[in-house]
Design a protein around this motif. Structure first.
Motif, PDB file in Angstrom:
ATOM      1  N   PRO A   1       0.768  -1.250   0.000  1.00  0.00           N
ATOM      2  CA  PRO A   1       0.000   0.000   0.000  1.00  0.00           C
ATOM      3  C   PRO A   1       0.796   1.294   0.000  1.00  0.00           C
ATOM      4  O   PRO A   1       0.211   2.367  -0.089  1.00  0.00           O
ATOM      5  CB  PRO A   1      -0.832  -0.113   1.288  1.00  0.00           C
ATOM      6  N   CYS A   2       2.122   1.234   0.106  1.00  0.00           N
ATOM      7  CA  CYS A   2       2.900   2.476   0.014  1.00  0.00           C
ATOM      8  C   CYS A   2       4.230   2.191  -0.674  1.00  0.00           C
ATOM      9  O   CYS A   2       4.674   1.041  -0.720  1.00  0.00           O
ATOM     10  CB  CYS A   2       3.122   3.093   1.400  1.00  0.00           C
ATOM     11  N   PRO A   3       4.871   3.212  -1.217  1.00  0.00           N
ATOM     12  CA  PRO A   3       6.122   2.991  -1.959  1.00  0.00           C
ATOM     13  C   PRO A   3       7.287   2.623  -1.043  1.00  0.00           C
ATOM     14  O   PRO A   3       7.433   3.171   0.048  1.00  0.00           O
ATOM     15  CB  PRO A   3       6.387   4.354  -2.627  1.00  0.00           C
ATOM     16  N   LEU A   4       8.121   1.706  -1.519  1.00  0.00           N
ATOM     17  CA  LEU A   4       9.397   1.387  -0.883  1.00  0.00           C
ATOM     18  C   LEU A   4      10.485   1.602  -1.936  1.00  0.00           C
ATOM     19  O   LEU A   4      10.295   1.266  -3.102  1.00  0.00           O
ATOM     20  CB  LEU A   4       9.441  -0.061  -0.398  1.00  0.00           C
ATOM     21  N   ALA A   5      11.621   2.159  -1.510  1.00  0.00           N
ATOM     22  CA  ALA A   5      12.684   2.434  -2.468  1.00  0.00           C
ATOM     23  C   ALA A   5      14.042   2.269  -1.797  1.00  0.00           C
ATOM     24  O   ALA A   5      14.146   2.206  -0.567  1.00  0.00           O
ATOM     25  CB  ALA A   5      12.533   3.842  -3.044  1.00  0.00           C
ATOM     26  N   MET A   6      15.095   2.209  -2.633  1.00  0.00           N
ATOM     27  CA  MET A   6      16.445   1.990  -2.116  1.00  0.00           C
ATOM     28  C   MET A   6      17.467   2.599  -3.074  1.00  0.00           C
ATOM     29  O   MET A   6      17.387   2.411  -4.285  1.00  0.00           O
ATOM     30  CB  MET A   6      16.703   0.487  -1.965  1.00  0.00           C
ATOM     31  N   TRP A   7      18.406   3.342  -2.502  1.00  0.00           N
ATOM     32  CA  TRP A   7      19.605   3.721  -3.241  1.00  0.00           C
ATOM     33  C   TRP A   7      20.612   2.612  -3.021  1.00  0.00           C
ATOM     34  O   TRP A   7      21.057   2.364  -1.901  1.00  0.00           O
ATOM     35  CB  TRP A   7      20.173   5.042  -2.737  1.00  0.00           C
ATOM     36  N   GLU A   8      20.984   1.921  -4.084  1.00  0.00           N
ATOM     37  CA  GLU A   8      21.862   0.750  -3.982  1.00  0.00           C
ATOM     38  C   GLU A   8      23.214   1.117  -4.578  1.00  0.00           C
ATOM     39  O   GLU A   8      23.315   1.469  -5.743  1.00  0.00           O
ATOM     40  CB  GLU A   8      21.235  -0.435  -4.719  1.00  0.00           C
TER      41      GLU A   8
ATOM     42  N   LEU B   1      21.307  -2.868  11.151  1.00  0.00           N
ATOM     43  CA  LEU B   1      20.160  -3.567  10.576  1.00  0.00           C
ATOM     44  C   LEU B   1      20.319  -3.721   9.069  1.00  0.00           C
ATOM     45  O   LEU B   1      20.961  -2.913   8.401  1.00  0.00           O
ATOM     46  CB  LEU B   1      18.869  -2.794  10.868  1.00  0.00           C
ATOM     47  N   SER B   2      19.692  -4.750   8.545  1.00  0.00           N
ATOM     48  CA  SER B   2      19.624  -4.936   7.099  1.00  0.00           C
ATOM     49  C   SER B   2      18.517  -4.039   6.548  1.00  0.00           C
ATOM     50  O   SER B   2      17.747  -3.423   7.292  1.00  0.00           O
ATOM     51  CB  SER B   2      19.329  -6.395   6.778  1.00  0.00           C
ATOM     52  N   CYS B   3      18.425  -3.975   5.220  1.00  0.00           N
ATOM     53  CA  CYS B   3      17.374  -3.161   4.590  1.00  0.00           C
ATOM     54  C   CYS B   3      15.994  -3.563   5.085  1.00  0.00           C
ATOM     55  O   CYS B   3      15.192  -2.708   5.481  1.00  0.00           O
ATOM     56  CB  CYS B   3      17.423  -3.325   3.075  1.00  0.00           C
ATOM     57  N   VAL B   4      15.698  -4.857   5.058  1.00  0.00           N
ATOM     58  CA  VAL B   4      14.352  -5.287   5.428  1.00  0.00           C
ATOM     59  C   VAL B   4      14.080  -5.015   6.899  1.00  0.00           C
ATOM     60  O   VAL B   4      12.953  -4.662   7.278  1.00  0.00           O
ATOM     61  CB  VAL B   4      14.136  -6.783   5.082  1.00  0.00           C
TER      62      VAL B   4
ATOM     63  N   THR C   1      19.294  -7.993   1.341  1.00  0.00           N
ATOM     64  CA  THR C   1      17.855  -8.093   1.588  1.00  0.00           C
ATOM     65  C   THR C   1      17.078  -7.096   0.750  1.00  0.00           C
ATOM     66  O   THR C   1      15.953  -7.364   0.332  1.00  0.00           O
ATOM     67  CB  THR C   1      17.531  -7.881   3.073  1.00  0.00           C
ATOM     68  N   GLY C   2      17.657  -5.934   0.488  1.00  0.00           N
ATOM     69  CA  GLY C   2      16.983  -4.963  -0.358  1.00  0.00           C
ATOM     70  C   GLY C   2      16.823  -5.455  -1.776  1.00  0.00           C
ATOM     71  O   GLY C   2      15.772  -5.292  -2.399  1.00  0.00           O
ATOM     72  N   ARG C   3      17.880  -6.071  -2.296  1.00  0.00           N
ATOM     73  CA  ARG C   3      17.805  -6.631  -3.651  1.00  0.00           C
ATOM     74  C   ARG C   3      16.744  -7.731  -3.733  1.00  0.00           C
ATOM     75  O   ARG C   3      16.043  -7.868  -4.742  1.00  0.00           O
ATOM     76  CB  ARG C   3      19.168  -7.190  -4.064  1.00  0.00           C
ATOM     77  N   LYS C   4      16.642  -8.514  -2.674  1.00  0.00           N
ATOM     78  CA  LYS C   4      15.636  -9.577  -2.685  1.00  0.00           C
ATOM     79  C   LYS C   4      14.229  -8.985  -2.726  1.00  0.00           C
ATOM     80  O   LYS C   4      13.363  -9.467  -3.462  1.00  0.00           O
ATOM     81  CB  LYS C   4      15.800 -10.466  -1.445  1.00  0.00           C
ATOM     82  N   LEU C   5      13.997  -7.932  -1.958  1.00  0.00           N
ATOM     83  CA  LEU C   5      12.690  -7.275  -1.998  1.00  0.00           C
ATOM     84  C   LEU C   5      12.420  -6.693  -3.378  1.00  0.00           C
ATOM     85  O   LEU C   5      11.281  -6.720  -3.865  1.00  0.00           O
ATOM     86  CB  LEU C   5      12.620  -6.177  -0.936  1.00  0.00           C
TER      87      LEU C   5
ATOM     88  N   ASP D   1      29.603  -5.889   6.458  1.00  0.00           N
ATOM     89  CA  ASP D   1      28.730  -5.038   7.280  1.00  0.00           C
ATOM     90  C   ASP D   1      28.282  -3.867   6.427  1.00  0.00           C
ATOM     91  O   ASP D   1      29.078  -3.215   5.783  1.00  0.00           O
ATOM     92  CB  ASP D   1      29.491  -4.485   8.488  1.00  0.00           C
ATOM     93  N   SER D   2      27.002  -3.562   6.462  1.00  0.00           N
ATOM     94  CA  SER D   2      26.487  -2.439   5.703  1.00  0.00           C
ATOM     95  C   SER D   2      25.402  -1.748   6.467  1.00  0.00           C
ATOM     96  O   SER D   2      24.858  -2.277   7.413  1.00  0.00           O
ATOM     97  CB  SER D   2      25.932  -2.912   4.359  1.00  0.00           C
ATOM     98  N   VAL D   3      25.107  -0.498   6.058  1.00  0.00           N
ATOM     99  CA  VAL D   3      24.044   0.255   6.705  1.00  0.00           C
ATOM    100  C   VAL D   3      22.761  -0.519   6.628  1.00  0.00           C
ATOM    101  O   VAL D   3      21.911  -0.454   7.486  1.00  0.00           O
ATOM    102  CB  VAL D   3      23.881   1.624   6.003  1.00  0.00           C
ATOM    103  N   SER D   4      22.631  -1.314   5.570  1.00  0.00           N
ATOM    104  CA  SER D   4      21.458  -2.150   5.458  1.00  0.00           C
ATOM    105  C   SER D   4      21.853  -3.599   5.564  1.00  0.00           C
ATOM    106  O   SER D   4      21.136  -4.470   5.124  1.00  0.00           O
ATOM    107  CB  SER D   4      20.785  -1.902   4.113  1.00  0.00           C
ATOM    108  N   SER D   5      23.068  -3.897   6.136  1.00  0.00           N
ATOM    109  CA  SER D   5      23.688  -5.208   6.234  1.00  0.00           C
ATOM    110  C   SER D   5      23.107  -6.237   5.294  1.00  0.00           C
ATOM    111  O   SER D   5      21.941  -6.511   5.310  1.00  0.00           O
ATOM    112  CB  SER D   5      23.533  -5.763   7.629  1.00  0.00           C
ATOM    113  N   SER D   6      23.929  -6.847   4.496  1.00  0.00           N
ATOM    114  CA  SER D   6      23.438  -7.854   3.574  1.00  0.00           C
ATOM    115  C   SER D   6      22.970  -9.084   4.310  1.00  0.00           C
ATOM    116  O   SER D   6      23.479  -9.417   5.357  1.00  0.00           O
ATOM    117  CB  SER D   6      24.538  -8.213   2.580  1.00  0.00           C
TER     118      SER D   6
END
Length: 291
Positions: A50-57, A155-158, A67-71, A259-264
């Motif tokens: 119901p709302c937009p999700l986005a990511m600068w990769e 935390l990871s992206c998700v 996890t962001g790529r999987k989403l 280790d990443s800001v959105s940890s893989s």
């Protein structure tokens, strides 16, 4: 995930909806998600998120483990180009204000974006080229992803998406995202009490008080740890073969070079399929009072 509503992902183009309408859409999306998991042939179609999700990769981690790529592969988020503006809440390590229930309407209308970059490369990450009006930090939470399990704040992206949704009062959306990962339930289990307290806040000042009190409590417990070799302690029956861990947090794992800001997500591609043995395993934090 049905992809027919691509236009709806651009938060600024959505019509204005009440929070009650959005909450009902979130509940319907979760019901459709669970129904789709129960379908033996897997042919059931989920309701549109119901709302937009986005990511600068930025390409700092293995795309097969991110996890962001999987989403994105599941059609749940879109990737953004540098200098591309996002109208909703942006979760950034350089923000100065915490995401809080006060951001509920912004997220309902315009969604959430994350920045997927390495903790080790923050200084060279072009944050000034990721533009938006609502940059936010996440408060103290503990990671459950396999790379950084038990480590605060990494935390990871998700997990970042899920935390923000829980804090602003839309835990159904957090559940939808976390169900895509076998370890997703652990994130809510580790952070249940904190997420409920954050969600009951009204503004950033309330969030800071909750975080400060929690960290003070953790430090107090650490100070009370038993030294089994201190003969002057009155405490008895300490087992030197079982070190005391009174922090209340999960054990800390070794640092990972990824280790990443959105940890893989360190899970293998086999985690693409969720555990269908009990599709209602995840228990979400209770909803806060309407703001």
């Amino acid at each position: 995930m049905e992809r027919g509503g691509r236009g709806g992902r651009r938060g600024g183009r959505r019509g204005t909806r009440s929070l009650e309408t959005f909450a009902a859409e979130a509940e319907a999306a979760l019901t459709a998600c669970l129904d789709g998991e129960r379908a033996a042939d897997g042919g059931a179609r989920e309701a549109r998120f119901p709302c937009p999700l986005a990511m600068w990769e930025l390409g700092h981690c293995d795309p097969k483990k991110c996890t962001g790529r999987k989403l994105a592969r599941k059609g749940l988020l879109r990737t953004l180009r540098l200098r591309q503006r996002f109208p909703g809440v942006i979760l950034s390590p350089l923000a100065t204000e915490y995401v809080s229930p006060a951001d509920r309407r912004v997220i309902a209308q315009s969604g959430i974006a994350v920045i997927d970059c390495s903790w080790a490369k923050l200084e060279e990450t072009p944050f000034n080229r990721m533009r938006g009006s609502h940059p936010r930090l996440l408060p103290y939470l503990v990671a459950a992803n396999p790379v950084n399990y038990g480590r605060p704040c990494k935390l990871s992206c998700v997990e970042a998406f899920a935390a923000a949704f829980c804090i602003v009062g839309f835990p159904d959306l957090a559940t939808i995202l976390l169900r895509k990962f076998k370890w997703g339930k652990a994130f809510l289990d580790l952070n249940k009490n904190l997420l409920e307290k954050y969600a009951a806040c009204h503004c950033q000042d309330d969030m800071l008080i909750i975080e400060k009190d929690f960290l003070a409590c953790v430090q107090e417990k650490k100070d009370e740890e038993v030294d089994p070799f201190d003969v002057d302690l009155e405490k008895e029956f300490s087992n030197p073969n079982r070190p005391v861990n009174s922090s209340g947090l999960a054990p800390r794992k070794e640092d990972s070079e990824e280790d990443s800001v959105s940890s893989s997500d360190d899970a293998t591609e086999s985690s693409e399929s969720i555990d269908e043995s009990n599709p209602e395993d995840i228990k979400i934090p209770s909803n806060p009072k309407e703001l």
